[in-house]
Motif scaffolding. Structure first.
Motif, mmCIF file in Angstrom:
data_model
loop_
_atom_site.group_PDB
_atom_site.id
_atom_site.type_symbol
_atom_site.label_atom_id
_atom_site.label_comp_id
_atom_site.label_asym_id
_atom_site.label_seq_id
_atom_site.Cartn_x
_atom_site.Cartn_y
_atom_site.Cartn_z
ATOM 1 N N LEU A 170 11.449 7.695 7.891
ATOM 2 C CA LEU A 170 10.033 7.514 8.133
ATOM 3 C C LEU A 170 10.342 6.339 9.077
ATOM 4 C CD1 LEU A 170 6.785 7.447 8.041
ATOM 5 C CD2 LEU A 170 6.844 6.171 6.265
ATOM 6 N N LEU A 171 11.017 5.165 8.691
ATOM 7 C CA LEU A 171 11.328 4.112 9.636
ATOM 8 C C LEU A 171 12.050 4.524 10.740
ATOM 9 C CD1 LEU A 171 11.371 1.231 9.942
ATOM 10 C CD2 LEU A 171 13.487 1.039 8.889
ATOM 11 N N ALA A 172 12.752 5.359 10.829
ATOM 12 C CA ALA A 172 13.749 6.075 11.955
ATOM 13 C C ALA A 172 12.644 6.607 13.041
ATOM 14 C CB ALA A 172 14.824 7.023 11.655
ATOM 15 N N GLU A 173 11.873 7.361 12.486
ATOM 16 C CA GLU A 173 10.739 7.921 13.175
ATOM 17 C C GLU A 173 9.688 6.995 13.974
ATOM 18 O OE1 GLU A 173 6.957 9.710 14.778
ATOM 19 O OE2 GLU A 173 7.194 8.396 13.259
ATOM 20 N N GLN A 174 9.447 5.980 12.842
ATOM 21 C CA GLN A 174 8.436 4.947 13.707
ATOM 22 C C GLN A 174 9.276 4.163 14.738
ATOM 23 O OE1 GLN A 174 4.953 4.376 13.238
ATOM 24 N NE2 GLN A 174 5.445 6.438 13.086
ATOM 25 N N LEU A 175 10.528 3.884 14.757
ATOM 26 C CA LEU A 175 11.130 2.917 15.523
ATOM 27 C C LEU A 175 11.491 3.820 16.750
ATOM 28 C CD1 LEU A 175 13.895 1.647 13.129
ATOM 29 C CD2 LEU A 175 11.932 -0.065 14.364
ATOM 30 N N TYR A 176 11.568 5.035 16.558
ATOM 31 C CA TYR A 176 11.697 6.086 17.978
ATOM 32 C C TYR A 176 10.326 5.972 18.433
ATOM 33 C CZ TYR A 176 11.823 9.986 20.887
ATOM 34 O OH TYR A 176 11.675 10.708 22.045
ATOM 35 N N ASP A 206 18.172 13.206 13.554
ATOM 36 C CA ASP A 206 17.340 13.614 14.560
ATOM 37 C C ASP A 206 16.778 12.417 15.407
ATOM 38 O OD1 ASP A 206 15.903 15.767 16.340
ATOM 39 O OD2 ASP A 206 14.206 15.100 15.078
ATOM 40 N N TYR A 207 16.069 11.743 14.755
ATOM 41 C CA TYR A 207 15.549 10.514 15.344
ATOM 42 C C TYR A 207 16.468 9.296 15.933
ATOM 43 C CZ TYR A 207 11.221 12.352 13.982
ATOM 44 O OH TYR A 207 10.120 13.099 13.701
ATOM 45 N N ALA A 208 17.737 9.144 15.302
ATOM 46 C CA ALA A 208 18.819 8.315 15.777
ATOM 47 C C ALA A 208 19.298 8.854 17.056
ATOM 48 C CB ALA A 208 19.849 8.221 14.604
ATOM 49 N N ARG A 215 2.041 0.525 17.433
ATOM 50 C CA ARG A 215 2.024 -0.259 18.567
ATOM 51 C C ARG A 215 2.515 -1.620 18.471
ATOM 52 N NH1 ARG A 215 0.607 1.523 23.129
ATOM 53 N NH2 ARG A 215 -0.344 3.497 23.403
ATOM 54 N N GLU A 216 2.039 -2.247 16.934
ATOM 55 C CA GLU A 216 2.448 -3.653 16.658
ATOM 56 C C GLU A 216 3.863 -3.766 16.256
ATOM 57 O OE1 GLU A 216 -1.649 -5.220 14.563
ATOM 58 O OE2 GLU A 216 -0.484 -3.654 13.334
ATOM 59 N N LEU A 217 4.534 -2.583 15.794
ATOM 60 C CA LEU A 217 5.800 -2.562 15.624
ATOM 61 C C LEU A 217 6.576 -2.474 17.093
ATOM 62 C CD1 LEU A 217 8.494 -2.421 13.910
ATOM 63 C CD2 LEU A 217 7.866 0.213 13.979
#
Length: 156
Positions: free
Chosen positions: A136-142, A22-24, A83-85
């Motif tokens: 979790l990482l995919a969502e945060q990258l999105y 979904d996030y990808a 925001r830092e990411l």
């Protein structure tokens, strides 16, 4: 630029694949999230997992794209806000660098992978299953990309 996710584990539960996918799919065409699944090393009962980690390390290092910035997920890594990411991503975009986020398997990561890291990233002080960390990482990258693009998905 591509965002690479190199993750130990295959044959994930359907809900993990659905969450990641979904996030990808939401990522913009100019910043795709590309997954490389690494087959886990064989775990031997009664051993500490060192052999499995070493085999996984060889596979991970071979899967790292040339010229990428390896970002290794580790519980002792730097914990950042979204925001830092986004600022990390913006910096890599400005330099024309593609990050490769690395998620280890059930036994963690071999030190040889951590030694190659451009950065160590901690998603949480909680212990997360590696499959959940993938979603979790995919969502945060999105979310970070939404911040960069000015999209209203992220709200402070």
């Amino acid at each position: 630029m591509k965002l690479h996710l190199i993750a130990v584990g295959h044959k994930m539960p359907g809900w993990i694949n659905a969450g990641y996918d979904d996030y990808a799919r939401r990522m913009p065409p100019d910043l795709p999230l590309v997954l490389a699944e690494i087959k886990p090393g064989h775990r031997v009962a009664g051993e500490d997992g060192a052999r499995a980690r070493q085999l996984e390390a060889e596979r991970i290092l071979a899967a790292l794209p040339a010229g990428c910035v390896p970002v290794v997920l580790d519980e002792r890594g730097t914990q950042v806000t979204t925001r830092e990411l986004a600022m990390w991503l913006s910096g890599w975009m400005a330099e024309g660098l593609s990050p490769a986020f690395v998620i280890g398997g059930a036994d963690g990561l071999d030190d040889s992978v951590k030694a190659r890291a451009g950065r160590l990233l901690g998603l949480s002080r909680l212990t997360l299953p590696h499959a959940v960390a993938r979603v979790l990482l995919a969502e945060q990258l999105y979310r970070a990309v939404c911040i960069i693009k000015g999209h209203p998905y992220h709200r402070d």
